[in-house]
Design an enzyme around this catalytic site. Structure first.
Site, PDB file in Angstrom:
ATOM      1  CG  HIS A  97      -3.065  -0.273   6.542  1.00 31.77           C
ATOM      2  ND1 HIS A  97      -4.092   0.611   6.391  1.00 31.77           N
ATOM      3  CD2 HIS A  97      -1.948   0.411   6.162  1.00 31.77           C
ATOM      4  CE1 HIS A  97      -3.638   1.772   5.934  1.00 31.77           C
ATOM      5  NE2 HIS A  97      -2.336   1.661   5.786  1.00 31.77           N
ATOM      6  CG  HIS A 259       4.254   5.735   0.150  1.00 31.37           C
ATOM      7  ND1 HIS A 259       4.136   6.790   1.009  1.00 31.37           N
ATOM      8  CD2 HIS A 259       3.323   4.829   0.561  1.00 31.37           C
ATOM      9  CE1 HIS A 259       3.176   6.554   1.891  1.00 31.37           C
ATOM     10  NE2 HIS A 259       2.669   5.363   1.639  1.00 31.37           N
TER      11      HIS A 259
HETATM   12 FE1  HEB Z   1       1.249   4.246   2.673  1.00 24.08          FE
HETATM   13  C1  HEB Z   1      -1.068   4.229   0.135  1.00 24.08           C
HETATM   14  C2  HEB Z   1      -0.106   7.101   3.957  1.00 24.08           C
HETATM   15  C3  HEB Z   1       3.541   4.190   5.263  1.00 24.08           C
HETATM   16  C4  HEB Z   1       2.543   1.233   1.484  1.00 24.08           C
HETATM   17  N1  HEB Z   1      -0.285   5.406   2.146  1.00 24.08           N
HETATM   18  C5  HEB Z   1      -1.139   5.207   1.102  1.00 24.08           C
HETATM   19  C6  HEB Z   1      -2.118   6.221   1.126  1.00 24.08           C
HETATM   20  C7  HEB Z   1      -1.839   7.047   2.168  1.00 24.08           C
HETATM   21  C8  HEB Z   1      -0.696   6.528   2.816  1.00 24.08           C
HETATM   22  C9  HEB Z   1      -2.611   8.279   2.581  1.00 24.08           C
HETATM   23  C10 HEB Z   1      -3.247   6.328   0.140  1.00 24.08           C
HETATM   24  C11 HEB Z   1      -4.371   5.379   0.473  1.00 24.08           C
HETATM   25  C12 HEB Z   1      -5.475   5.506  -0.565  1.00 24.08           C
HETATM   26  O1  HEB Z   1      -5.698   4.535  -1.276  1.00 24.08           O
HETATM   27  O2  HEB Z   1      -6.041   6.618  -0.667  1.00 24.08           O
HETATM   28  N2  HEB Z   1       1.635   5.416   4.304  1.00 24.08           N
HETATM   29  C13 HEB Z   1       0.980   6.542   4.630  1.00 24.08           C
HETATM   30  C14 HEB Z   1       1.593   7.121   5.818  1.00 24.08           C
HETATM   31  C15 HEB Z   1       2.605   6.320   6.171  1.00 24.08           C
HETATM   32  C16 HEB Z   1       2.641   5.233   5.216  1.00 24.08           C
HETATM   33  C17 HEB Z   1       1.151   8.400   6.481  1.00 24.08           C
HETATM   34  C18 HEB Z   1       3.551   6.489   7.345  1.00 24.08           C
HETATM   35  C19 HEB Z   1       4.457   7.631   7.200  1.00 24.08           C
HETATM   36  N3  HEB Z   1       2.727   2.936   3.284  1.00 24.08           N
HETATM   37  C20 HEB Z   1       3.522   3.076   4.367  1.00 24.08           C
HETATM   38  C21 HEB Z   1       4.374   1.949   4.504  1.00 24.08           C
HETATM   39  C22 HEB Z   1       4.091   1.108   3.470  1.00 24.08           C
HETATM   40  C23 HEB Z   1       3.062   1.755   2.687  1.00 24.08           C
HETATM   41  C24 HEB Z   1       5.355   1.743   5.637  1.00 24.08           C
HETATM   42  C25 HEB Z   1       4.680  -0.224   3.119  1.00 24.08           C
HETATM   43  C26 HEB Z   1       5.855  -0.634   3.444  1.00 24.08           C
HETATM   44  N4  HEB Z   1       0.818   2.963   1.088  1.00 24.08           N
HETATM   45  C27 HEB Z   1       1.539   1.838   0.714  1.00 24.08           C
HETATM   46  C28 HEB Z   1       1.080   1.387  -0.568  1.00 24.08           C
HETATM   47  C29 HEB Z   1       0.061   2.258  -0.960  1.00 24.08           C
HETATM   48  C30 HEB Z   1      -0.090   3.226   0.104  1.00 24.08           C
HETATM   49  C31 HEB Z   1       1.640   0.215  -1.303  1.00 24.08           C
HETATM   50  C32 HEB Z   1      -0.702   2.251  -2.283  1.00 24.08           C
HETATM   51  C33 HEB Z   1      -1.968   1.461  -2.181  1.00 24.08           C
HETATM   52  C34 HEB Z   1      -2.728   1.381  -3.496  1.00 24.08           C
HETATM   53  O3  HEB Z   1      -2.129   1.662  -4.584  1.00 24.08           O
HETATM   54  O4  HEB Z   1      -3.907   1.095  -3.472  1.00 24.08           O
END
Ligand code: HEB
Length: 724
Positions: A97, A259
């Site tokens: 982020h 993921h």
């Molecule tokens: Fe992520 C977590 C959505 C891309 C790495 N994710 C997460 C959550 C959600 C999301 C709703 C839960 C939060 C809480 O704690 O409740 N993503 C999302 C979307 C997109 C994404 C709609 C566009 C398609 N991711 C992404 C990327 C990366 C990531 C590109 C790197 C390379 N995530 C992640 C991790 C986690 C999440 C390592 C787990 C954290 C903890 O365990 O605390």
């Protein structure tokens, strides 16, 4: 743009409170806002203007720092216990982020500066509970102090987390200096968090935005505007990740790789349990927000996104389980305890394969969001996902490289990348330059080269325009562009309308001849240096013709890039649709008015209000408008460096009227009615806006003639050197 003047914060109450000063944009929303040119003042930095972060960081024992972070990952704290006993996934989300706000169209956002610690990002709904992730890292930050910025720490923590869980990263570079106040960034038109009103009738996302909703990093996990439509979500993802400079392969690698780790949090209905975000929380919460009054308030009671569950059976290990789950299981829609739409396997025997993050003995189903299913139901994404699953090493490398790019994209040229873990390879998105072409000229060469340039017969405006075009491609937001590399001689820059391709080709051909003649000797000069030197020679002549003897300081050492080193598509994003300094405006493709685009460009050139002002006035005197247009050239001696622009702009013997052509104004002699000048709004704003007029007055003083020349040269040289 009145909607932009309301506070971006959730409630916008500031303006009704007693004793709160209202800025002029509150009363007169159309008034030009100069604040982007006044932020990040050196005095905001407790280390002062001379602090060199790169130097401080390079003294750090990176291995020791990494070891400390690694230890911290599995030391669960009572005030915010770690899921599965490991903060790794949580930190990865924080890192993603932090970097993921980057958007290619204007280069803004990104990990540099450590902006996540300030509102609005600090309080964005998508950054829910990341206040705790950063707070967990405080002991590390405290220990290393000024040698480790928050910006670097937030990226490094994600890397260490990945490594801790068995993933081999591609590298890490430090060098992101911290900001000390929020960036002034246009994050979208909406006045409420999570609203989305940024697509035109054809569904095209408003430029230069990257995310689809206010307060989200990219897309809504539940699907487009909350509709559980994986194919529609894929379309959103493609646009949003595209604007982060990611292609389909990088996008699949990032989402799948990310993921693989961790879980989502939606144990209860947010409305019943959740307190205000950090920006609105009470003072005794000490900067934290989203206080959860349900159950324990953390652990198995945590509420973040409102979705609930982990994607894989082993959320703290690097595996290919995300892909095999996604592709091999059939998924049915369900709702999280918080009420959010998510997906679980149709096969009930799979509902007890994921260990709970906190409750011993409890087993849960794996889950997918609608956005995850996009990788299965979009035909292009699916092909890539299948290939990755069949080729785990290819998948690993793709995720490693995409992660490195994601987290380092806004650091500028390779020399900004420092520390023991910088990969040897320079990647194409770092805009490499051929080191072998670096100039080796000395001071006497500089003199003789200037003379050779002036002998080519190129005019002052031609040389000034091309030098400006070369350097002013720079943008401070992600430190791309600039004179170094002489990319103005390469596609796509040589063909940009703003650069007047025919004229640029002519000037570069003549400079190329000077270069090849000189390089027959013992030393060599790069085209990039010659372009800048051409501007300097032209300005010295223009000043001399106006009666001033000045030397324009010049620092050699630029090199040239080759076409192969230039990612044309990625450079296209730097194309200027407006450049007030050359009085250029492409109405069709500019997303704001000419004067607002001037401020935006000045901001990208890191200029102050006086610097911008003196540059515009000087460029007009030098006759350096796009295609030699006469707008704003308020002088009888165009091509000489004098302060006539300001003198004549403020002269009460002229009255201004709108002309027939859109965006053009005409100035008439108040007594005779004879037409004297023409101008654009970019010219006239320096007489109409009260703050700009105050600066314009300074440069119109009888006592300021020398100051004008000196200040112009200083600001010019600053622009020429922005990328160095
Ligand atoms: Fe992520 C977590 C959505 C891309 C790495 N994710 C997460 C959550 C959600 C999301 C709703 C839960 C939060 C809480 O704690 O409740 N993503 C999302 C979307 C997109 C994404 C709609 C566009 C398609 N991711 C992404 C990327 C990366 C990531 C590109 C790197 C390379 N995530 C992640 C991790 C986690 C999440 C390592 C787990 C954290 C903890 O365990 O605390």
């Amino acid at each position: 743009n009145p909607q932009m003047t309301k506070p971006a914060g959730a409630k916008g109450q500031g303006s009704t409170q007693i004793g709160v000063a209202r800025n002029n944009q509150f009363w007169w929303p159309d008034q030009l806002d100069l604040s982007p040119l006044r932020d990040h003042d050196a005095r905001s930095n407790p280390y002062g203007a001379n602090f060199n972060y790169a130097e401080a960081f390079s003294k750090l024992n990176l291995a020791a720092v990494k070891k400390d972070i690694d230890t911290l990952l599995t030391q669960s704290q009572d005030w915010w216990p770690a899921d599965f006993g490991n903060y790794g996934p949580f930190f990865i989300r924080m890192t993603w982020h932090s970097a993921g706000t980057y958007r290619t169209l204007d280069g803004r956002g990104g990990a540099d500066g450590g902006q996540q610690r300030f509102d609005p990002l600090n309080s964005w709904p998508d950054n829910g509970n990341l206040d705790k992730a950063r707070r967990l890292l405080w002991p590390i930050k405290q220990k290393y102090g000024e040698a480790l910025s928050w910006a670097d720490l937030m990226v490094l923590a994600g890397n260490v987390a990945l490594e801790n869980m068995g993933f081999q990263t591609y590298g890490f570079a430090g060098g992101r200096a911290d900001d000390w106040e929020p960036d002034v960034v246009y994050w979208g038109p909406e006045v409420e968090m999570l609203a989305s009103d940024r697509e035109d009738a054809d569904g095209k996302l408003q430029r230069p935005l990257g995310a689809t909703h206010m307060g989200l990093i990219y897309v809504n996990p539940e699907g487009p505007k909350g509709v559980p439509d994986p194919v529609g979500s894929a379309k959103n993802i493609r646009v949003a990740f595209g604007r982060m400079a990611m292609n389909d392969e990088e996008t699949v690698a990032l989402i799948a790789g990310g993921h693989t780790f961790g879980k989502m949090h939606g144990a209860h209905k947010p409305a019943d349990c959740m307190g205000a975000e950090p920006g609105a929380a009470s003072i005794e919460e000490q900067g934290l927000g989203w206080k959860n009054k349900c159950g324990k308030g953390h652990s198995e009671d945590t509420i973040t996104s409102g979705l609930e569950g982990a994607w894989t059976q082993a959320p703290t290990r690097w595996t290919t389980l995300y892909l095999s789950n996604l592709l091999n299981f059939d998924w049915k829609q369900t709702r999280s305890p918080a009420g959010a739409i998510q997906w679980i396997p149709t096969d009930e025997s799979l509902h007890t394969v994921v260990p709970d993050a906190h409750v011993k003995g409890k087993l849960n189903p794996p889950v997918m969001t609608t956005a995850d299913l996009a990788l299965k139901f979009d035909p292009e994404y699916r092909k890539i996902a299948e290939r990755f699953l069949a080729n785990p090493e290819e998948y690993r490398l793709a995720f490693a490289k995409a992660w490195y790019k994601l987290t380092h994209r806004d650091m500028g040229p390779p020399r900004n990348f420092i520390g023991a873990e910088v990969p040897k390879e320079v990647l194409i998105w770092q805009d490499p330059i051929d080191e072998k072409t670096q100039s080796t000229i000395n001071n006497s060469d500089v003199k003789s080269l200037k003379a050779s340039i002036m002998k080519t017969g190129l005019t002052v405006p031609e040389l000034v325009r091309v030098a400006w075009a070369s350097a002013a491609s720079y943008r401070d937001s992600d430190m791309r562009g600039g004179a170094n590399g002489a990319r103005i001689a390469l596609a796509p820059q040589k063909d940009w309308a703003v650069n007047n391709p025919a004229e640029t080709a002519k000037v570069l051909a003549a400079l190329g001849k000077v270069q090849s003649d000189f390089n027959k000797g013992r030393r060599k000069v790069s085209l990039a240096d010659l372009i800048v030197l051409g501007g300097a020679a032209a300005i010295e002549k223009a000043a001399k013709d106006a009666g001033y003897n000045v030397t324009v300081p010049f620092t050699p050492g630029r090199g040239d890039a080759t076409q192969e080193m230039t990612d044309v598509e990625s450079f296209d994003l730097l194309e200027l649709t407006a450049d007030g300094f050359r009085n250029y405006f492409d109405a069709k493709n500019s997303y704001r008015s000419p004067t607002e685009m001037l401020i935006d460009k000045a901001d990208q050139l890191d200029l102050s209000v006086p610097e911008m002002t003196v540059l515009v006035g000087g460029m007009r005197a030098l006759d350096a408008n796009f295609q030699g247009a006469k707008h704003g050239v308020f002088t009888s001696k165009p091509g000489t460096l004098n302060n006539d622009f300001f003198v004549n702009l403020l002269d009460m013997s002229t009255v201004w009227k709108k002309a027939a052509d859109e965006g053009v104004y005409e100035g008439f002699d108040r007594k005779t009615g004879a037409k004297k000048w023409s101008a654009t709004s970019v010219d006239l704003i320096f007489g109409s806006n009260s703050e700009l007029r105050a600066i314009a007055e300074v440069y119109a003083y009888d006592t300021s003639k020398q100051k004008f020349v000196d200040d112009f040269v200083k600001a010019w040289v600053k622009v020429m050197n922005l990328d160095r």
